[in-house]
Write an enzyme that holds these catalytic residues in place. Structure first.
Site, PDB file in Angstrom:
ATOM      1  N   LYS A   1      28.625  44.606  39.482  1.00 36.24           N
ATOM      2  CA  LYS A   1      27.786  45.989  39.591  1.00 36.24           C
ATOM      3  C   LYS A   1      28.529  47.153  39.369  1.00 36.24           C
ATOM      4  CE  LYS A   1      24.296  43.548  42.831  1.00 36.24           C
ATOM      5  NZ  LYS A   1      23.196  43.045  42.343  1.00 36.24           N
TER       6      LYS A   1
ATOM      7  N   GLU B   1      37.967  22.618  45.102  1.00 36.34           N
ATOM      8  CA  GLU B   1      37.159  22.869  46.492  1.00 36.34           C
ATOM      9  C   GLU B   1      38.419  22.759  47.548  1.00 36.34           C
ATOM     10  OE1 GLU B   1      34.695  19.367  47.224  1.00 36.34           O
ATOM     11  OE2 GLU B   1      33.086  20.168  46.051  1.00 36.34           O
TER      12      GLU B   1
ATOM     13  N   ARG C   1      30.442  38.475  36.805  1.00 37.30           N
ATOM     14  CA  ARG C   1      29.395  38.019  37.762  1.00 37.30           C
ATOM     15  C   ARG C   1      29.999  37.360  38.826  1.00 37.30           C
ATOM     16  NH1 ARG C   1      25.159  39.692  35.389  1.00 37.30           N
ATOM     17  NH2 ARG C   1      24.112  39.220  37.235  1.00 37.30           N
TER      18      ARG C   1
ATOM     19  N   THR D   1      28.922  42.047  45.497  1.00 37.52           N
ATOM     20  CA  THR D   1      29.012  41.263  44.114  1.00 37.52           C
ATOM     21  C   THR D   1      30.224  41.804  43.705  1.00 37.52           C
ATOM     22  OG1 THR D   1      27.530  43.018  43.414  1.00 37.52           O
ATOM     23  CG2 THR D   1      26.611  40.726  43.934  1.00 37.52           C
TER      24      THR D   1
ATOM     25  N   TYR E   1      38.735  21.394  39.084  1.00 39.99           N
ATOM     26  CA  TYR E   1      38.190  21.573  40.481  1.00 39.99           C
ATOM     27  C   TYR E   1      38.994  21.926  41.410  1.00 39.99           C
ATOM     28  CZ  TYR E   1      33.413  19.838  41.095  1.00 39.99           C
ATOM     29  OH  TYR E   1      32.046  19.751  41.054  1.00 39.99           O
TER      30      TYR E   1
ATOM     31  N   ASP F   1      26.467  44.498  53.207  1.00 40.01           N
ATOM     32  CA  ASP F   1      26.269  43.933  51.844  1.00 40.01           C
ATOM     33  C   ASP F   1      26.396  45.210  51.110  1.00 40.01           C
ATOM     34  OD1 ASP F   1      25.611  43.059  49.333  1.00 40.01           O
ATOM     35  OD2 ASP F   1      23.715  42.034  49.906  1.00 40.01           O
TER      36      ASP F   1
END
Ligand code: PLP
Length: 487
Positions: free
Chosen positions: A283, A76, A289, A280, A74, A251
């Site tokens: 692609k 964060e 991903r 992203t 973790y 984007d």
């Protein structure tokens, strides 16, 4: 790193094969169905003509990076400021990913945490609001479950955030759901107006866009697309944004690989022009991903608070894979790849045009070709299904002023990044166009009565699927996916 035209990984295929064999054996001991589905997915991907414009094949190095214990941590917060102890190695991972992103794209600041493209856009929206709008407390609305917010609640939320406006490309011109459309938070949170394309040419009309922006005065002008087959002049978009006091958010999810590979430079490179650029990583960029946000310094503090503001804890194993993919994209071989992606799209488009098909905008100068299938008497849905029967994997897509609406559609979107990774060149893409036209010419919509036709059902002439399968099998065998990788 291989410099051949095939996907990176050929030069370490033996080691990768051993790693995958061992991994699958381990998985098999716990849940054999997952091992079987994983093997089958590789076989299916190897055996089909993947022309989905948003997909690619990440290298074994990228894929292997995701399968580690970094997943268990973790973290964060942000680099050096975590809400959990013991994040020293995650700090290294995130720093390396961000460093590669900054260097690759020439960005002053990069944020590697977003889990996907939609998440990256969410970070950007909140960062722009946080930087530009003095929002009063949202506590009362925050106490309700989001699914319980009524239209009046949403209206109140918009008011609290100052009734902000967002302008992006319309869906049927090629925009994305996150650019202000109702099924997405961007269409709920903001008053939205979209810009389209010229009805005659299908090209972006910058004068009309500027006029609409002057009238609407958006806080955020969104550039970028999912299905527009042309390059965009981002310097012009920035000029328009500056004139109306908007923040320019681009984007570049679809074409990040063409930016990274220096096919889009100068006014076509969004990064120096946009205040905030999102993408992203899976692609055309050919990574795992995930998402990234790049920002000019005035937005970086707010972007850096993406987690926990709008994101869950970072996926450290995926950030590690982003770092590996970005390192690959900084190699000269990636620039050659990106250029071939664009050249191959031209070859595919020319292959369609010389066989009499109609393309939205009449061609392409990026990685996308958008075919209008109405001239074949089909809907996008019928064309998509018939092509799939023949082993050609695409997706249906709206075209401007689509007569068949957003579900059935009138278009098929093709993209070249994945098959270019396999080594396909101009000749293969011309052959792909021939095979697609063969399928579409041999597909008929089913009749529903004396004058009507189904928008979904169709009949593919006998022998077509077999003929196309056989022809594509030859090309796929000559351009193997993950050459040398055996399970
Ligand atoms: N932005 C654009 C332009 C896209 O085309 C997509 C996905 O297709 C996204 C964002 C969303 O990306 P993701 O599926 O990773 O959330």
């Amino acid at each position: 790193m291989t410099s051949s035209t095939a996907a990176p990984g050929a030069d370490y295929a033996d080691t990768a094969s051993a790693a995958y064999r061992a991994a699958l054996q381990v998985i098999e001991t716990v849940e054999p169905r997952i091992a079987a589905a994983t093997r089958k997915e590789l076989a299916d991907q190897r055996d089909s003509l993947k022309l989905i414009a948003s997909e690619n094949y990440a290298s074994p190095a990228v894929l292997l990076t995701m399968g580690t214990w970094l997943s268990d941590k973790y973290a964060e917060g942000t680099i050096g400021h975590r809400f959990y102890a013991g994040c020293q190695n995650v700090d290294v991972v995130e720093s390396v990913a961000a460093e590669h992103a900054r260097e690759l794209f020439g960005a002053p600041y990069a944020y590697a945490q977003p889990h996907s493209g939609i998440d990256a856009n969410l970070v950007a929206f909140w960062a722009i609001l946080a930087t530009r709008v003095e929002a009063p407390g949202l506590a009362e609305l925050g106490a309700k479950h989001v699914n319980d917010l009524s239209e009046a609640d949403w209206e109140s939320l918009r008011n609290k955030l100052g009734n902000q406006r967002l302008m992006g490309m319309s869906l049927d011109a090629g925009g994305h759901l996150t650019h202000g459309f109702r099924p997405n938070i961007s269409g709920k949170m903001f008053h939205q107006r979209s810009y389209g394309t010229d009805p005659e040419t299908g090209l972006l009309d910058y004068d009309a866009l500027a006029a609409a922006a002057r009238e609407f005065k958006p806080l955020i002008l969104v550039g970028g697309y999912s299905a527009y087959p042309r390059r965009v002049d981002f310097a012009k978009l920035r000029e328009i944004a500056d004139e109306v006091g908007a923040t320019l958010m681009v984007d570049m999810a679809h074409f990040a690989g063409l930016v990274a590979g220096k096919v889009f430079t100068g006014d076509e490179d969004p990064v120096p022009h946009a205040h905030v650029t999102t993408t992203t990583t899976h692609k055309s960029l050919r990574g795992p991903r995930g998402g990234l946000v790049l920002a000019q310094p005035e937005y970086s503090d707010a972007v850096d608070k993406g987690c926990p503001m709008v994101l869950g804890g970072p996926l450290s194993h995926v950030m590690a894979a982003k770092a590996v993919a970005l390192a690959e994209a900084r190699q000269p071989s990636f620039q050659a790849y990106a250029q071939r992606v664009a050249d191959n799209a031209k070859s595919l488009a020319e292959g369609f045009l010389k066989r009499g098909a109609r393309l939205v905008t009449g061609g392409t100068d990026n990685h996308i070709v958008l075919l209008d299938v109405t001239s074949f008497g089909l809907t996008g849905r019928q064309a998509e299904s018939a092509l799939l029967d023949a082993g050609v994997v695409t997706n249906r897509n709206s075209i401007p002023a689509d007569p068949n609406g957003a579900w059935y559609t009138s278009g098929i979107r093709f993209g070249t990044p994945a098959l270019t990774t396999r080594g396909f060149g101009a000749a293969e893409f011309d052959r792909v166009a021939e095979l697609v036209v063969d399928v579409l010419q041999n597909t008929q919509p089913n009749s529903t009565g004396p004058t009507g036709f189904s928008k979904a059902k169709y009949t593919l002439a006998d022998g077509t699927a077999e003929r196309v399968h056989a022809a594509s099998a030859e090309m796929l065998a000559a351009n193997p996916l993950y050459p040398g990788l055996t399970l």
